[in-house]
Design an enzyme around this catalytic site. Structure first.
Site, PDB file in Angstrom:
ATOM      1  N   TYR A 244      23.136  47.986  51.483  1.00  0.00           N
ATOM      2  CA  TYR A 244      23.525  47.150  52.630  1.00  0.00           C
ATOM      3  C   TYR A 244      23.509  47.966  53.919  1.00  0.00           C
ATOM      4  CZ  TYR A 244      26.444  43.836  55.323  1.00  0.00           C
ATOM      5  OH  TYR A 244      26.936  42.964  56.280  1.00  0.00           O
TER       6      TYR A 244
ATOM      7  N   THR B 103      24.524  39.449  49.088  1.00  0.00           N
ATOM      8  CA  THR B 103      23.730  38.444  48.367  1.00  0.00           C
ATOM      9  C   THR B 103      23.122  37.420  49.330  1.00  0.00           C
ATOM     10  OG1 THR B 103      25.524  38.604  46.752  1.00  0.00           O
ATOM     11  CG2 THR B 103      23.829  36.938  46.343  1.00  0.00           C
ATOM     12  N   THR B 104      23.962  36.884  50.198  1.00  0.00           N
ATOM     13  CA  THR B 104      23.533  35.810  51.099  1.00  0.00           C
ATOM     14  C   THR B 104      22.377  36.290  51.980  1.00  0.00           C
ATOM     15  OG1 THR B 104      25.885  35.246  51.176  1.00  0.00           O
ATOM     16  CG2 THR B 104      24.446  34.094  52.721  1.00  0.00           C
ATOM     17  N   TRP B 105      22.519  37.488  52.484  1.00  0.00           N
ATOM     18  CA  TRP B 105      21.493  38.090  53.355  1.00  0.00           C
ATOM     19  C   TRP B 105      20.193  38.316  52.573  1.00  0.00           C
ATOM     20  CZ3 TRP B 105      22.234  43.576  55.938  1.00  0.00           C
ATOM     21  CH2 TRP B 105      21.351  43.693  57.009  1.00  0.00           C
TER      22      TRP B 105
ATOM     23  N   HIS C 145      24.684  37.315  39.470  1.00  0.00           N
ATOM     24  CA  HIS C 145      25.648  38.400  39.662  1.00  0.00           C
ATOM     25  C   HIS C 145      25.859  39.144  38.343  1.00  0.00           C
ATOM     26  CE1 HIS C 145      26.801  37.509  43.710  1.00  0.00           C
ATOM     27  NE2 HIS C 145      27.469  36.415  43.452  1.00  0.00           N
TER      28      HIS C 145
ATOM     29  N   SER D 244      35.762  42.943  51.478  1.00  0.00           N
ATOM     30  CA  SER D 244      35.073  41.664  51.564  1.00  0.00           C
ATOM     31  C   SER D 244      35.480  40.767  50.393  1.00  0.00           C
ATOM     32  CB  SER D 244      33.563  41.924  51.547  1.00  0.00           C
ATOM     33  OG  SER D 244      32.849  40.745  51.725  1.00  0.00           O
TER      34      SER D 244
ATOM     35  N   GLY E  24      30.245  40.831  58.546  1.00  0.00           N
ATOM     36  CA  GLY E  24      28.877  41.330  58.377  1.00  0.00           C
ATOM     37  C   GLY E  24      28.660  42.687  59.009  1.00  0.00           C
TER      38      GLY E  24
END
Ligand code: A3P
Length: 327
Positions: A226, A71-73, A138, A168, A295
């Site tokens: 991802y 999500t952050t990426w 989400h 994670s 990551g």
């Protein structure tokens, strides 16, 4: 700030009392099954409120993810693409002023789940400082459908190998666990994850909802993995920009703009910024550094036994094979 106080309306409390209930891991003691997905109490309130009060605009872009899948990426990349003419990534001085250098990506791409969790209809006008509102959720596609079905808004979704996701997620849950919630072993968390009983689970149904829509309406949902983004970031960034109707021009490509954006949004750069090392989210006071761990792809081998790996792979294969999805 209401969410920090965890205020549930009477309507939500009544609804919760009628729902299947299990142990919670992240935000509250319990999670509840609502419309096939497991959510924290405050998120059930948000789903109901959103379905009632949120209608996406045609120009909205919604970053949709299962927690811990990138999500952050994806928020950082989408923000950098859409805003690159306001906030240039070229040239040292301009680059120094980029909001991603001083704000956590979660502050720049606000979460609908959070804004609607109060039970009241939030004022989203403050989020409309651009042609496109960049929003995030989400929630499952099923939960979101009512809000987007009459709109041409675009969704970008990222999924991840569930073996890395569960690791994670477990680290994240362990760090975020409210003090009064007992610590849960990786084995216990893994079991619950496999049976779908974690916040926003079942993982596989979440992925499939967005996957099927991306197959049926490719102009509406951009589906990323991802691992693929890690492997060929430039290729997928260019496709993402095209999908968002903000394609890179030939000049931008030859000037290296895609590479600059990738660098700006890279794990190494973001995770070493002061805001992400030492900052906290405004409401919950979660430390921003919880969004950055390793990551990498494949960290699960350091935690899961071969039997656990085999079992998860089997579930994934059985769930996805029929739909032509391979992780
Ligand atoms: P790990 O725990 O495997 O390190 P989310 O953003 O959905 O919460 O997902 C968090 C995961 O994405 C964490 O994975 C985190 O380290 C990783 N991550 C965060 N920022 C990233 C970035 N810029 N590039 C690649 N991975 C990133």
């Amino acid at each position: 700030a209401d969410q920090a106080d965890g205020i549930l309306t009477q309507e939500t409390t009544d609804l919760l009392s009628s729902l299947p209930k299990q142990k919670g891991w992240l935000y509250s003691d319990h999670i509840y099954q609502y419309q096939n997905f497991w959510y924290a109490d405050i998120h059930i309130q948000a789903v109901v409120n959103m379905q009632r009060n949120f209608k996406a605009l045609d120009t909205d872009i919604i970053v949709a993810t299962n927690p811990k899948c990138g999500t952050t990426w994806l928020k950082a990349l989408s923000f950098a693409i859409v805003n690159r003419f306001r906030f240039s990534t070229t040239g040292t001085t301009l680059k120094q002023h980029h909001p991603l250098l001083t704000s956590n990506p979660h502050s720049l791409v606000p979460s609908l789940d959070f804004h609607f969790s109060t039970g009241h209809s939030p004022d989203l006008t403050c989020l409309s400082d651009n042609n496109n509102r960049l929003l995030a959720t989400h929630f499952s596609l099923e939960s979101l459908l009512e809000c987007i079905k009459d709109s041409k808004c675009k969704l970008v979704y990222i999924c991840r190998d569930p073996k890395d996701t569960v690791i994670s997620f477990w680290h994240f849950a362990t760090k975020l666990r409210p003090e009064h919630l007992e610590f849960s072993s990786l084995e216990e968390f893994y079991q619950k994850f496999c049976s779908g009983i974690v916040e926003h689970g079942p993982f596989w149904d979440h992925v499939l909802g967005y996957w099927k829509m991306s197959m049926q309406y490719p102009e509406r949902v951009f589906f990323l993995k991802y691992e693929e983004l890690k492997k060929e970031p430039k290729l997928h960034l260019i496709k993402l920009a095209q999908f968002l109707d903000h394609p890179f021009s030939i000049d931008e490509e030859s000037d290296g703009v895609p590479e600059q954006i990738l660098e700006l949004c890279s794990f190494d750069l973001l995770s070493n910024l002061d805001v992400n090392k030492n900052g906290k989210t405004p409401v919950h006071k979660f430390e921003h550094n919880i969004f950055f761990r390793r990551g990498e792809v494949g960290d699960h081998v350091n935690y899961l036994t071969p039997t656990m790996i085999e079992h998860l792979d089997k579930i994934t294969e059985e769930m996805f094979l029929h739909y032509g999805l391979k992780l």
